[in-house]
Design an enzyme around this catalytic site. Structure first.
Site, PDB file in Angstrom:
ATOM      1  N   SER A  93       0.818  -1.224   0.000  1.00 52.20           N
ATOM      2  CA  SER A  93       0.000   0.000   0.000  1.00 52.20           C
ATOM      3  C   SER A  93       0.853   1.276   0.000  1.00 52.20           C
ATOM      4  O   SER A  93       0.321   2.378  -0.010  1.00 52.20           O
ATOM      5  CB  SER A  93      -0.925  -0.021   1.215  1.00 52.20           C
ATOM      6  OG  SER A  93      -0.152  -0.233   2.363  1.00 52.20           O
ATOM      7  N   HIS A  96       6.754   1.996  -2.161  1.00 51.52           N
ATOM      8  CA  HIS A  96       8.029   1.274  -2.250  1.00 51.52           C
ATOM      9  C   HIS A  96       8.157   0.464  -3.531  1.00 51.52           C
ATOM     10  O   HIS A  96       9.207   0.427  -4.155  1.00 51.52           O
ATOM     11  CB  HIS A  96       8.193   0.350  -1.037  1.00 51.52           C
ATOM     12  CG  HIS A  96       8.735   1.056   0.139  1.00 51.52           C
ATOM     13  ND1 HIS A  96       7.956   1.843   0.949  1.00 51.52           N
ATOM     14  CD2 HIS A  96       9.992   1.107   0.644  1.00 51.52           C
ATOM     15  CE1 HIS A  96       8.704   2.350   1.906  1.00 51.52           C
ATOM     16  NE2 HIS A  96       9.939   1.925   1.748  1.00 51.52           N
TER      17      HIS A  96
HETATM   18  N1  RBF Z   1      12.385  -6.113  -0.818  1.00 50.18           N
HETATM   19  C1  RBF Z   1      12.043  -7.098  -1.675  1.00 50.18           C
HETATM   20  O1  RBF Z   1      12.908  -7.799  -2.168  1.00 50.18           O
HETATM   21  N2  RBF Z   1      10.718  -7.306  -1.978  1.00 50.18           N
HETATM   22  C2  RBF Z   1       9.703  -6.550  -1.487  1.00 50.18           C
HETATM   23  O2  RBF Z   1       8.530  -6.810  -1.805  1.00 50.18           O
HETATM   24  C3  RBF Z   1      10.055  -5.490  -0.605  1.00 50.18           C
HETATM   25  N3  RBF Z   1       9.091  -4.678  -0.105  1.00 50.18           N
HETATM   26  C4  RBF Z   1       9.444  -3.686   0.734  1.00 50.18           C
HETATM   27  C5  RBF Z   1       8.447  -2.848   1.274  1.00 50.18           C
HETATM   28  C6  RBF Z   1       8.795  -1.858   2.167  1.00 50.18           C
HETATM   29  C7  RBF Z   1       7.706  -0.999   2.729  1.00 50.18           C
HETATM   30  C8  RBF Z   1      10.151  -1.659   2.541  1.00 50.18           C
HETATM   31  C9  RBF Z   1      10.545  -0.590   3.517  1.00 50.18           C
HETATM   32  C10 RBF Z   1      11.118  -2.476   2.012  1.00 50.18           C
HETATM   33  C11 RBF Z   1      10.796  -3.492   1.113  1.00 50.18           C
HETATM   34  N4  RBF Z   1      11.789  -4.336   0.589  1.00 50.18           N
HETATM   35  C12 RBF Z   1      11.435  -5.317  -0.276  1.00 50.18           C
HETATM   36  C13 RBF Z   1      13.193  -4.245   1.055  1.00 50.18           C
HETATM   37  C14 RBF Z   1      14.105  -3.393   0.157  1.00 50.18           C
HETATM   38  O3  RBF Z   1      14.321  -4.012  -1.086  1.00 50.18           O
HETATM   39  C15 RBF Z   1      15.468  -3.181   0.852  1.00 50.18           C
HETATM   40  O4  RBF Z   1      16.007  -4.425   1.210  1.00 50.18           O
HETATM   41  C16 RBF Z   1      15.369  -2.313   2.105  1.00 50.18           C
HETATM   42  O5  RBF Z   1      14.672  -1.138   1.835  1.00 50.18           O
HETATM   43  C17 RBF Z   1      16.767  -1.958   2.638  1.00 50.18           C
HETATM   44  O6  RBF Z   1      17.517  -1.242   1.664  1.00 50.18           O
END
Ligand code: RBF
Length: 165
Positions: A93, A96
């Site tokens: 939602s 990101h």
């Molecule tokens: N990383 C993923 O590999 N897949 C995701 O669906 C994903 N969703 C995220 C949603 C939010 C709200 C946040 C804060 C991070 C998400 N991340 C996801 C992590 C992101 O790729 C990364 O590892 C972190 O933000 C640290 O740099």
């Protein structure tokens, strides 16, 4: 009946031979249930196309945002013939999804172009988990990525040979 909510795979090249190839796989630990299946699909495909187990280099990172940096660093260090970056982004939602998918797509493309090592885009950007296709009637995209990694490494090897001639 095939599940129509996921994208089907590509037609593989008919002369895949991974015998002398080294392939790097960098994968996320976010969404690991799906990611692990994708990695398994890629690894099995590499092995079944003669890539030696010791020449499959596996590394993990926390999430998708870390994929470009880690793929670049590890490519420079390990000098693989090709690399596969695997992750799964699932739309939530917040914004990101949009920011991360955009950054990672461009980031991975740049790694490949800058280092001249083929980087296979193994990032699924999903609206929901079902779109991953990890159902009995689904398709494991890791298989396509394994095939693409070999094909692209073979292109690199044969083009460098013809330049050297
Ligand atoms: N990383 C993923 O590999 N897949 C995701 O669906 C994903 N969703 C995220 C949603 C939010 C709200 C946040 C804060 C991070 C998400 N991340 C996801 C992590 C992101 O790729 C990364 O590892 C972190 O933000 C640290 O740099």
């Amino acid at each position: 009946m095939q599940n129509k909510d996921f994208v089907k795979g590509v037609i593989p090249s008919s002369d895949l031979n991974g015998e002398n190839l080294k392939v790097l796989i960098v994968h996320t630990r976010w969404n690991s249930e799906i990611v692990n299946e994708l990695v398994k699909g890629a690894v099995e495909t590499l092995l079944s196309n003669k890539v030696k187990p010791d020449n499959i280099l596996l590394h993990s990172v926390p999430g998708a945002y870390e994929l470009p940096f880690a793929t670049k660093k590890l490519c420079k260090l390990l000098k693989p013939d090709s690399a596969i970056s695997i992750g799964v982004l699932i739309k939530g939602s917040t914004m990101h999804f949009e920011y991360i998918s955009e950054a990672v797509s461009h980031g991975l493309m740049n790694v490949g172009l800058e280092l001249e090592i083929p980087v296979i885009f193994g990032l699924l950007t999903l609206l929901n988990e079902q779109q991953a296709g990890m159902t009995p009637d689904g398709h494991n995209h890791g298989i396509d990525w394994g095939q693409a990694a070999i094909e692209m490494a073979q292109i690199t090897a044969s083009s460098s040979k013809s330049v050297a001639k």
